[in-house]
Motif scaffolding. Structure first.
Motif, mmCIF file in Angstrom:
data_model
loop_
_atom_site.group_PDB
_atom_site.id
_atom_site.type_symbol
_atom_site.label_atom_id
_atom_site.label_comp_id
_atom_site.label_asym_id
_atom_site.label_seq_id
_atom_site.Cartn_x
_atom_site.Cartn_y
_atom_site.Cartn_z
ATOM 1 N N THR A 224 0.670 -1.118 0.048
ATOM 2 C CA THR A 224 -0.134 -0.051 0.036
ATOM 3 C C THR A 224 0.978 1.172 0.146
ATOM 4 O O THR A 224 0.464 2.224 -0.764
ATOM 5 C CB THR A 224 -1.009 -0.201 1.282
ATOM 6 O OG1 THR A 224 -1.683 -1.177 1.232
ATOM 7 C CG2 THR A 224 -1.808 1.249 1.450
ATOM 8 N N ALA A 225 2.065 1.271 0.840
ATOM 9 C CA ALA A 225 2.789 2.367 0.602
ATOM 10 C C ALA A 225 3.412 2.489 -0.741
ATOM 11 O O ALA A 225 3.521 3.842 -1.025
ATOM 12 C CB ALA A 225 3.918 2.181 1.533
ATOM 13 N N ALA A 226 3.665 1.496 -1.286
ATOM 14 C CA ALA A 226 4.523 1.659 -2.576
ATOM 15 C C ALA A 226 3.571 2.299 -3.507
ATOM 16 O O ALA A 226 3.674 3.016 -4.527
ATOM 17 C CB ALA A 226 4.877 0.426 -2.921
ATOM 18 N N MET A 227 2.102 1.661 -3.536
ATOM 19 C CA MET A 227 1.203 2.263 -4.398
ATOM 20 C C MET A 227 0.645 3.732 -4.133
ATOM 21 O O MET A 227 0.716 4.358 -4.989
ATOM 22 C CB MET A 227 -0.032 1.455 -4.178
ATOM 23 C CG MET A 227 -1.455 1.912 -4.974
ATOM 24 S SD MET A 227 -1.253 1.702 -6.747
ATOM 25 C CE MET A 227 -1.241 -0.106 -7.008
ATOM 26 N N LEU A 228 0.656 4.148 -2.807
ATOM 27 C CA LEU A 228 0.529 5.676 -2.546
ATOM 28 C C LEU A 228 1.809 6.572 -3.207
ATOM 29 O O LEU A 228 1.471 7.710 -3.635
ATOM 30 C CB LEU A 228 0.327 5.744 -1.091
ATOM 31 C CG LEU A 228 -0.832 5.400 -0.491
ATOM 32 C CD1 LEU A 228 -0.704 5.370 1.073
ATOM 33 C CD2 LEU A 228 -2.158 6.015 -0.976
ATOM 34 N N TYR A 229 3.148 6.005 -3.048
ATOM 35 C CA TYR A 229 4.106 6.917 -3.708
ATOM 36 C C TYR A 229 3.882 6.856 -5.180
ATOM 37 O O TYR A 229 3.995 8.120 -5.742
ATOM 38 C CB TYR A 229 5.285 6.313 -3.502
ATOM 39 C CG TYR A 229 6.489 6.467 -4.032
ATOM 40 C CD1 TYR A 229 6.998 7.726 -4.323
ATOM 41 C CD2 TYR A 229 7.053 5.628 -5.094
ATOM 42 C CE1 TYR A 229 8.149 8.107 -4.892
ATOM 43 C CE2 TYR A 229 8.244 6.047 -5.727
ATOM 44 C CZ TYR A 229 8.664 7.154 -5.678
ATOM 45 O OH TYR A 229 9.569 7.665 -6.545
ATOM 46 N N LEU A 230 3.377 5.784 -5.953
ATOM 47 C CA LEU A 230 3.243 5.803 -7.268
ATOM 48 C C LEU A 230 2.108 6.657 -7.803
ATOM 49 O O LEU A 230 1.963 7.163 -8.803
ATOM 50 C CB LEU A 230 2.997 4.331 -7.769
ATOM 51 C CG LEU A 230 4.263 3.421 -7.681
ATOM 52 C CD1 LEU A 230 3.936 2.029 -8.177
ATOM 53 C CD2 LEU A 230 5.442 4.186 -8.501
ATOM 54 N N CYS A 231 0.914 7.085 -6.731
ATOM 55 C CA CYS A 231 -0.114 7.915 -6.899
ATOM 56 C C CYS A 231 0.281 9.301 -6.783
ATOM 57 O O CYS A 231 -0.540 10.376 -7.185
ATOM 58 C CB CYS A 231 -1.299 7.474 -6.171
ATOM 59 S SG CYS A 231 -1.888 5.794 -6.550
ATOM 60 N N SER A 232 1.391 9.480 -6.221
ATOM 61 C CA SER A 232 1.520 10.942 -5.585
ATOM 62 C C SER A 232 2.044 11.725 -6.796
ATOM 63 O O SER A 232 2.686 11.320 -7.747
ATOM 64 C CB SER A 232 2.409 10.659 -4.373
ATOM 65 O OG SER A 232 3.983 10.662 -5.060
ATOM 66 N N SER A 233 2.366 12.932 -6.307
ATOM 67 C CA SER A 233 3.089 14.039 -7.416
ATOM 68 C C SER A 233 4.336 13.821 -7.394
ATOM 69 O O SER A 233 5.062 14.288 -8.437
ATOM 70 C CB SER A 233 2.586 15.367 -6.818
ATOM 71 O OG SER A 233 3.205 15.628 -5.472
ATOM 72 N N LYS A 234 5.047 13.200 -6.565
ATOM 73 C CA LYS A 234 6.643 12.701 -6.572
ATOM 74 C C LYS A 234 6.765 11.524 -7.415
ATOM 75 O O LYS A 234 7.929 11.065 -7.335
ATOM 76 C CB LYS A 234 6.880 12.586 -5.138
ATOM 77 C CG LYS A 234 6.537 13.820 -4.381
ATOM 78 C CD LYS A 234 7.332 15.205 -4.623
ATOM 79 C CE LYS A 234 7.100 16.251 -3.784
ATOM 80 N NZ LYS A 234 7.712 17.628 -4.352
#
Length: 310
Positions: A224-234
């Motif tokens: 989930t943490a990796a997914m949120l990173y890929l969804c982010s502006s960064k």
């Protein structure tokens, strides 16, 4: 990392990792569109409606989002039906005006020995895992281009290495990785970033394949943490992240160092003799595109022949 003002579509959201992704995005402020194939027809079961069965996975996911004070819309639909996909996206845009994030998580998993696989089973896997991903992405792509912003994440599962009795699953997921490799090149100038995640966590799909002693290690937290990173502006673009059991790594198809052959000496017998030096020869190169790979080969061949390329 917050997602206020953003709208995220998550397919396969009724259970497993899709449910975890949807709740995590809602917890961080996103409006979330839940998509799953829980019935034979498409219905909107948004938070204002109560016509779903008590055991509905979408309803349970929506209830969890409600408990967080979040907003959601749910659609019971088959992602391999492009008309339904387009109608769903139109509904979302009419209600919320935009789509910022698409997580293509929907998929099916039907292990089968290759010689026993039917053509219909093969086509069904491709329809859901590959064509469904195409339809979903195609539906939001023009909108993301107009916005000048978008994040698309594909779930690639066990595509890189393959698994026993997983030919249709691995083939469809590897095709999704190919979609990422090319599509991100089209999106970069429009602020759209496209990536894939190769996750492994305890879900109904995977639980039976993990020994009881290691099962507790494969929680959904890392994925989930990796997914949120890929969804982010960064987020990066055109990348493939493996995430499981507290570990995150970057995967890429690479080319090992090439051996050079004179044209008149390049025969299958010579390749056989030199295979030991070609296999896993260092260094390795990760090309950014097929065109870049062809250019590298052209330059190497030209240098060998002392040809100057302009």
């Amino acid at each position: 990392m917050r997602f206020e003002g953003q709208v995220a579509i998550v397919t396969g959201a009724a259970s497993g990792l899709g449910r975890a992704y949807a709740i995590a995005l809602a917890e961080r402020g996103a409006r979330v569109v839940l998509v799953d194939n829980e019935a034979s027809q498409t219905k909107d079961v948004s938070s204002s409606m109560t016509n779903r069965e008590a055991d509905s996975g979408l309803k349970a996911c929506g209830a969890a989002i409600n408990a967080l004070g979040g907003e959601f819309k749910s659609f019971v639909m088959d992602v391999s039906r492009d008309d339904d996909v387009n109608a769903m996206v139109d509904d979302v845009v009419q209600s919320w005006g935009r789509v910022d994030i698409l997580i293509n998580n929907a998929g099916i998993h039907q292990p089968c020995p290759f010689e026993q696989m039917s053509a219909s089973s093969w086509k069904h896997h491709l329809d859901v895992d590959l064509n469904g991903t195409f339809y979903m992405t195609k539906a939001v792509w023009p909108l993301m281009k107009r916005q000048g912003y978008g994040r698309v994440v594909m779930s690639s599962a066990s595509s890189i290495y393959g698994d026993m009795y997983e030919t249709s699953f691995s083939a469809s997921k590897m095709a999704v990785m190919g979609l990422v490799n090319s599509l991100h090149l089209e999106g970069v100038e429009h602020g759209i970033k496209v990536n894939s995640i190769i996750p492994h966590a305890v879900t109904s799909m995977t639980a039976d394949h993990l020994a009881p002693t290691v099962r507790p290690l494969f929680s959904k937290t890392t994925v989930t943490a990796a997914m949120l990173y890929l969804c982010s502006s960064k987020s990066p673009s055109g990348e493939h992240l493996l995430a499981a059991a507290g570990g995150i790594s970057h995967a890429a198809l690479v080319e090992f160092n090439r051996g050079r052959f004179k044209a008149e000496e390049c025969t299958p017998e010579v390749i056989t003799e030199r295979w030991h030096e070609l296999y896993h020869a260092k260094p390795v190169t990760a090309h950014r595109s097929g065109e870049a790979q062809v250019l590298a080969w052209a330059k190497a061949s030209a240098n060998q022949r002392r040809i100057v390329l302009e």
